[in-house]
Design a protein around this motif. Structure first.
Motif, PDB file in Angstrom:
ATOM      1  N   GLU A  50      51.244  81.894 -11.514  1.00 52.00           N
ATOM      2  CA  GLU A  50      50.023  81.725 -12.300  1.00 52.00           C
ATOM      3  C   GLU A  50      50.088  80.531 -13.251  1.00 52.00           C
ATOM      4  OE1 GLU A  50      48.149  85.062 -14.030  1.00 52.00           O
ATOM      5  OE2 GLU A  50      48.554  86.397 -12.345  1.00 52.00           O
ATOM      6  N   ALA A  51      51.271  80.051 -13.571  1.00 46.73           N
ATOM      7  CA  ALA A  51      51.406  78.998 -14.582  1.00 46.73           C
ATOM      8  C   ALA A  51      51.042  77.630 -14.016  1.00 46.73           C
ATOM      9  CB  ALA A  51      52.831  78.979 -15.114  1.00 46.73           C
ATOM     10  N   PRO A  52      50.115  76.913 -14.635  1.00 48.85           N
ATOM     11  CA  PRO A  52      49.855  75.536 -14.226  1.00 48.85           C
ATOM     12  C   PRO A  52      51.137  74.720 -14.323  1.00 48.85           C
ATOM     13  CG  PRO A  52      48.176  76.292 -15.768  1.00 48.85           C
ATOM     14  CD  PRO A  52      49.262  77.329 -15.774  1.00 48.85           C
ATOM     15  N   GLY A  53      51.298  73.799 -13.410  1.00 54.79           N
ATOM     16  CA  GLY A  53      52.500  72.975 -13.368  1.00 54.79           C
ATOM     17  C   GLY A  53      53.435  73.349 -12.242  1.00 54.79           C
ATOM     18  N   LEU A  54      53.379  74.599 -11.791  1.00 55.66           N
ATOM     19  CA  LEU A  54      54.261  75.005 -10.693  1.00 55.66           C
ATOM     20  C   LEU A  54      53.855  74.328  -9.382  1.00 55.66           C
ATOM     21  CD1 LEU A  54      54.640  78.811 -11.480  1.00 55.66           C
ATOM     22  CD2 LEU A  54      56.364  77.014 -11.796  1.00 55.66           C
ATOM     23  N   GLY A  55      52.556  74.217  -9.143  1.00 58.52           N
ATOM     24  CA  GLY A  55      52.094  73.507  -7.955  1.00 58.52           C
ATOM     25  C   GLY A  55      52.526  72.054  -7.973  1.00 58.52           C
ATOM     26  N   SER A  56      52.370  71.406  -9.122  1.00 54.61           N
ATOM     27  CA  SER A  56      52.760  69.999  -9.234  1.00 54.61           C
ATOM     28  C   SER A  56      54.264  69.823  -9.113  1.00 54.61           C
ATOM     29  CB  SER A  56      52.256  69.421 -10.560  1.00 54.61           C
ATOM     30  OG  SER A  56      50.853  69.234 -10.510  1.00 54.61           O
ATOM     31  N   THR A  57      55.026  70.762  -9.639  1.00 56.66           N
ATOM     32  CA  THR A  57      56.482  70.696  -9.482  1.00 56.66           C
ATOM     33  C   THR A  57      56.853  70.736  -8.005  1.00 56.66           C
ATOM     34  OG1 THR A  57      56.855  71.739 -11.631  1.00 56.66           O
ATOM     35  CG2 THR A  57      58.671  71.808 -10.062  1.00 56.66           C
ATOM     36  N   MET A  58      56.232  71.650  -7.266  1.00 57.30           N
ATOM     37  CA  MET A  58      56.516  71.751  -5.839  1.00 57.30           C
ATOM     38  C   MET A  58      56.152  70.452  -5.125  1.00 57.30           C
ATOM     39  SD  MET A  58      57.675  73.769  -3.424  1.00 57.30           S
ATOM     40  CE  MET A  58      58.339  72.377  -2.525  1.00 57.30           C
ATOM     41  N   LYS A  59      55.033  69.845  -5.474  1.00 56.55           N
ATOM     42  CA  LYS A  59      54.619  68.599  -4.818  1.00 56.55           C
ATOM     43  C   LYS A  59      55.596  67.469  -5.133  1.00 56.55           C
ATOM     44  CE  LYS A  59      52.238  65.707  -2.404  1.00 56.55           C
ATOM     45  NZ  LYS A  59      50.820  65.395  -2.508  1.00 56.55           N
ATOM     46  N   VAL A  60      56.078  67.407  -6.352  1.00 53.77           N
ATOM     47  CA  VAL A  60      57.042  66.368  -6.702  1.00 53.77           C
ATOM     48  C   VAL A  60      58.319  66.529  -5.870  1.00 53.77           C
ATOM     49  CG1 VAL A  60      58.528  65.485  -8.549  1.00 53.77           C
ATOM     50  CG2 VAL A  60      56.121  65.940  -9.011  1.00 53.77           C
ATOM     51  N   VAL A  61      58.802  67.761  -5.731  1.00 56.81           N
ATOM     52  CA  VAL A  61      59.981  68.002  -4.895  1.00 56.81           C
ATOM     53  C   VAL A  61      59.683  67.608  -3.441  1.00 56.81           C
ATOM     54  CG1 VAL A  61      61.540  69.769  -3.997  1.00 56.81           C
ATOM     55  CG2 VAL A  61      60.889  69.800  -6.415  1.00 56.81           C
ATOM     56  N   HIS A  62      58.510  67.968  -2.971  1.00 56.54           N
ATOM     57  CA  HIS A  62      58.113  67.589  -1.604  1.00 56.54           C
ATOM     58  C   HIS A  62      58.106  66.076  -1.436  1.00 56.54           C
ATOM     59  CE1 HIS A  62      55.116  66.466   1.461  1.00 56.54           C
ATOM     60  NE2 HIS A  62      55.568  67.512   2.123  1.00 56.54           N
ATOM     61  N   GLN A  63      57.614  65.354  -2.442  1.00 64.28           N
ATOM     62  CA  GLN A  63      57.532  63.908  -2.328  1.00 64.28           C
ATOM     63  C   GLN A  63      58.902  63.248  -2.344  1.00 64.28           C
ATOM     64  OE1 GLN A  63      54.676  64.160  -0.978  1.00 64.28           O
ATOM     65  NE2 GLN A  63      53.950  62.212  -1.829  1.00 64.28           N
ATOM     66  N   LEU A  64      59.882  63.900  -2.949  1.00 60.54           N
ATOM     67  CA  LEU A  64      61.252  63.410  -2.819  1.00 60.54           C
ATOM     68  C   LEU A  64      61.611  63.329  -1.332  1.00 60.54           C
ATOM     69  CD1 LEU A  64      64.386  64.679  -4.768  1.00 60.54           C
ATOM     70  CD2 LEU A  64      64.460  64.194  -2.344  1.00 60.54           C
ATOM     71  N   LEU A  65      61.371  64.427  -0.622  1.00 61.20           N
ATOM     72  CA  LEU A  65      61.678  64.456   0.805  1.00 61.20           C
ATOM     73  C   LEU A  65      60.843  63.448   1.578  1.00 61.20           C
ATOM     74  CD1 LEU A  65      61.911  68.314   1.182  1.00 61.20           C
ATOM     75  CD2 LEU A  65      63.795  66.714   1.568  1.00 61.20           C
ATOM     76  N   ALA A  66      59.541  63.420   1.320  1.00 65.09           N
ATOM     77  CA  ALA A  66      58.659  62.531   2.070  1.00 65.09           C
ATOM     78  C   ALA A  66      59.047  61.071   1.874  1.00 65.09           C
ATOM     79  CB  ALA A  66      57.208  62.757   1.648  1.00 65.09           C
ATOM     80  N   GLY A  67      59.284  60.681   0.621  1.00 64.53           N
ATOM     81  CA  GLY A  67      59.609  59.290   0.344  1.00 64.53           C
ATOM     82  C   GLY A  67      60.948  58.876   0.923  1.00 64.53           C
ATOM     83  N   VAL A  68      61.956  59.728   0.767  1.00 68.14           N
ATOM     84  CA  VAL A  68      63.273  59.407   1.320  1.00 68.14           C
ATOM     85  C   VAL A  68      63.218  59.358   2.845  1.00 68.14           C
ATOM     86  CG1 VAL A  68      65.630  60.271   1.594  1.00 68.14           C
ATOM     87  CG2 VAL A  68      64.575  60.227  -0.677  1.00 68.14           C
ATOM     88  N   HIS A  69      62.481  60.285   3.459  1.00 70.55           N
ATOM     89  CA  HIS A  69      62.386  60.288   4.913  1.00 70.55           C
ATOM     90  C   HIS A  69      61.707  59.022   5.443  1.00 70.55           C
ATOM     91  CE1 HIS A  69      62.791  64.960   5.451  1.00 70.55           C
ATOM     92  NE2 HIS A  69      63.879  64.382   4.987  1.00 70.55           N
ATOM     93  N   ILE A  70      60.656  58.560   4.776  1.00 66.34           N
ATOM     94  CA  ILE A  70      60.000  57.319   5.212  1.00 66.34           C
ATOM     95  C   ILE A  70      60.946  56.135   5.047  1.00 66.34           C
ATOM     96  CG2 ILE A  70      58.119  55.697   4.758  1.00 66.34           C
ATOM     97  CD1 ILE A  70      56.448  58.150   3.850  1.00 66.34           C
ATOM     98  N   ALA A  71      61.635  56.090   3.909  1.00 64.82           N
ATOM     99  CA  ALA A  71      62.554  54.978   3.654  1.00 64.82           C
ATOM    100  C   ALA A  71      63.678  54.944   4.686  1.00 64.82           C
ATOM    101  CB  ALA A  71      63.126  55.094   2.241  1.00 64.82           C
ATOM    102  N   VAL A  72      64.251  56.093   4.993  1.00 65.89           N
ATOM    103  CA  VAL A  72      65.368  56.102   5.942  1.00 65.89           C
ATOM    104  C   VAL A  72      64.864  55.877   7.374  1.00 65.89           C
ATOM    105  CG1 VAL A  72      65.527  58.586   6.482  1.00 65.89           C
ATOM    106  CG2 VAL A  72      67.604  57.197   6.363  1.00 65.89           C
ATOM    107  N   ALA A  73      63.643  56.295   7.668  1.00 69.05           N
ATOM    108  CA  ALA A  73      63.063  55.974   8.976  1.00 69.05           C
ATOM    109  C   ALA A  73      62.934  54.466   9.137  1.00 69.05           C
ATOM    110  CB  ALA A  73      61.697  56.648   9.117  1.00 69.05           C
ATOM    111  N   ALA A  74      62.468  53.789   8.091  1.00 71.99           N
ATOM    112  CA  ALA A  74      62.350  52.329   8.127  1.00 71.99           C
ATOM    113  C   ALA A  74      63.721  51.679   8.254  1.00 71.99           C
ATOM    114  CB  ALA A  74      61.638  51.840   6.877  1.00 71.99           C
ATOM    115  N   GLU A  75      64.703  52.232   7.540  1.00 73.11           N
ATOM    116  CA  GLU A  75      66.058  51.674   7.603  1.00 73.11           C
ATOM    117  C   GLU A  75      66.626  51.783   9.014  1.00 73.11           C
ATOM    118  OE1 GLU A  75      70.033  53.277   5.628  1.00 73.11           O
ATOM    119  OE2 GLU A  75      68.846  52.080   4.204  1.00 73.11           O
TER     120      GLU A  75
END
Length: 298
Positions: A163-188
């Motif tokens: 119910e607490a605001p911020g939990l959704g955004s926390t999850m998205k930030v963690v998700h973006q860690l994966l998304a960004g690293v995966h794109i970077a390593v795919a390019a590498e």
């Protein structure tokens, strides 16, 4: 139900079109670009250049702008949506932002008598147009119930994280860690293969049929193979989002070396003038370092 969609970009347009398809929804979009407004109007919605021009009595507003600053202006600024909303309307804020910004905007909304759902999304433009986004949501039971018809139209899965605001955004930030690293390593990987003499299409075909494959490699590297730099999600989005990752990591005293390195790669590509290109073209940073030739774009 009267629904407003603020931000008719790659995700917002898809969400708005999905809402138009649902019977009983009166959908109004907001975007400064005339071409975006015309597309929504042609599909059966209405559109305006400013959030202050939403229909009076709007019961739900879905915000899909770039960041917290834009979301705050779209809702609470001089040209914001708040004066046009019905009492008790639900604000569904799907912009990627720091958890503390989500909590701050939620408090502001609730202080004005509105419901608030912290609801970042994933799925890309294709998922949005198919009504198949993934929602990472947190909000009160009342807010989630009010938002349910909107989620039913735009999402294939809604994860309720509390119910607490911020939990959704926390999850998205963690998700973006994966998304960004995966794109970077795919390019590498693609860049290393090209530099070492592997034919790019063959490299793609082998990886996507082997254990080293990832969703991001399979989704993004075709853009490189086709020389298609048109942004579905841009390099600069991951400059921002990986910045949110490293910010959160600092706040909780957590080392995040892979996220930090990936962010530097995106910053490098942006500094070279590629910030507005598709995020797969973070590979341009490797091109600058190694002199490789990319398929169809050199």
């Amino acid at each position: 139900m009267r629904v407003g969609v603020i931000g008719l970009g790659s995700m917002g347009m898809g969400a708005a079109l999905s809402l138009v398809k649902v019977g009983g929804m009166q959908v109004a979009g907001v975007d400064p670009r005339e071409v975006a407004r015309a597309e929504l109007a042609a599909a059966g919605g209405t559109a305006a250049a400013r959030a202050a021009e939403l229909p009076e009595g709007t019961e739900a507003v879905l915000v899909l702008v770039v960041n917290a600053r834009q979301a705050e202006a779209a809702l609470f600024g001089p040209d914001g949506a708040v004066p046009r909303l019905a009492p008790g309307a639900v604000l569904i804020v799907s912009s990627t932002m720091a958890p503390e910004d989500a909590r701050r905007l939620a408090a502001k909304a609730e202080g004005l008598g509105f419901l608030y759902v912290d609801a970042p999304v994933s799925g890309g433009a294709v998922g949005a147009r198919a009504g198949a986004m993934t929602v990472m949501a947190s909000g009160s039971q009342a807010a989630m119930a009010k938002a349910a018809p909107v989620f039913a139209a735009v999402a294939k899965k809604v994860w309720t994280l509390g119910e607490a605001p911020g939990l959704g955004s926390t999850m998205k930030v963690v998700h973006q860690l994966l998304a960004g690293v995966h794109i970077a390593v795919a390019a590498e990987a693609m860049a290393l293969g090209i530099k070492s003499g592997i034919e790019p299409q063959a490299l793609f075909d082998v990886v996507t049929n082997a254990a080293g494959n990832s969703w991001m490699f399979e989704n993004r590297m075709p853009h490189v193979l086709e020389g298609d730099e048109a942004p579905r999600s841009a390099v600069d989005i991951f400059v921002k989002d990986l910045g949110l990752v490293t910010q959160l990591a600092r706040e909780v005293a957590f080392p995040a070396p892979l996220a930090a390195q990936a962010q530097q790669l995106f910053i490098s590509a942006s500094a070279q003038g590629h910030g507005g290109k598709d995020d797969a073209f973070v590979i341009r940073a490797y091109q600058a370092l190694t002199g490789i030739r990319l398929p169809k774009v050199g």
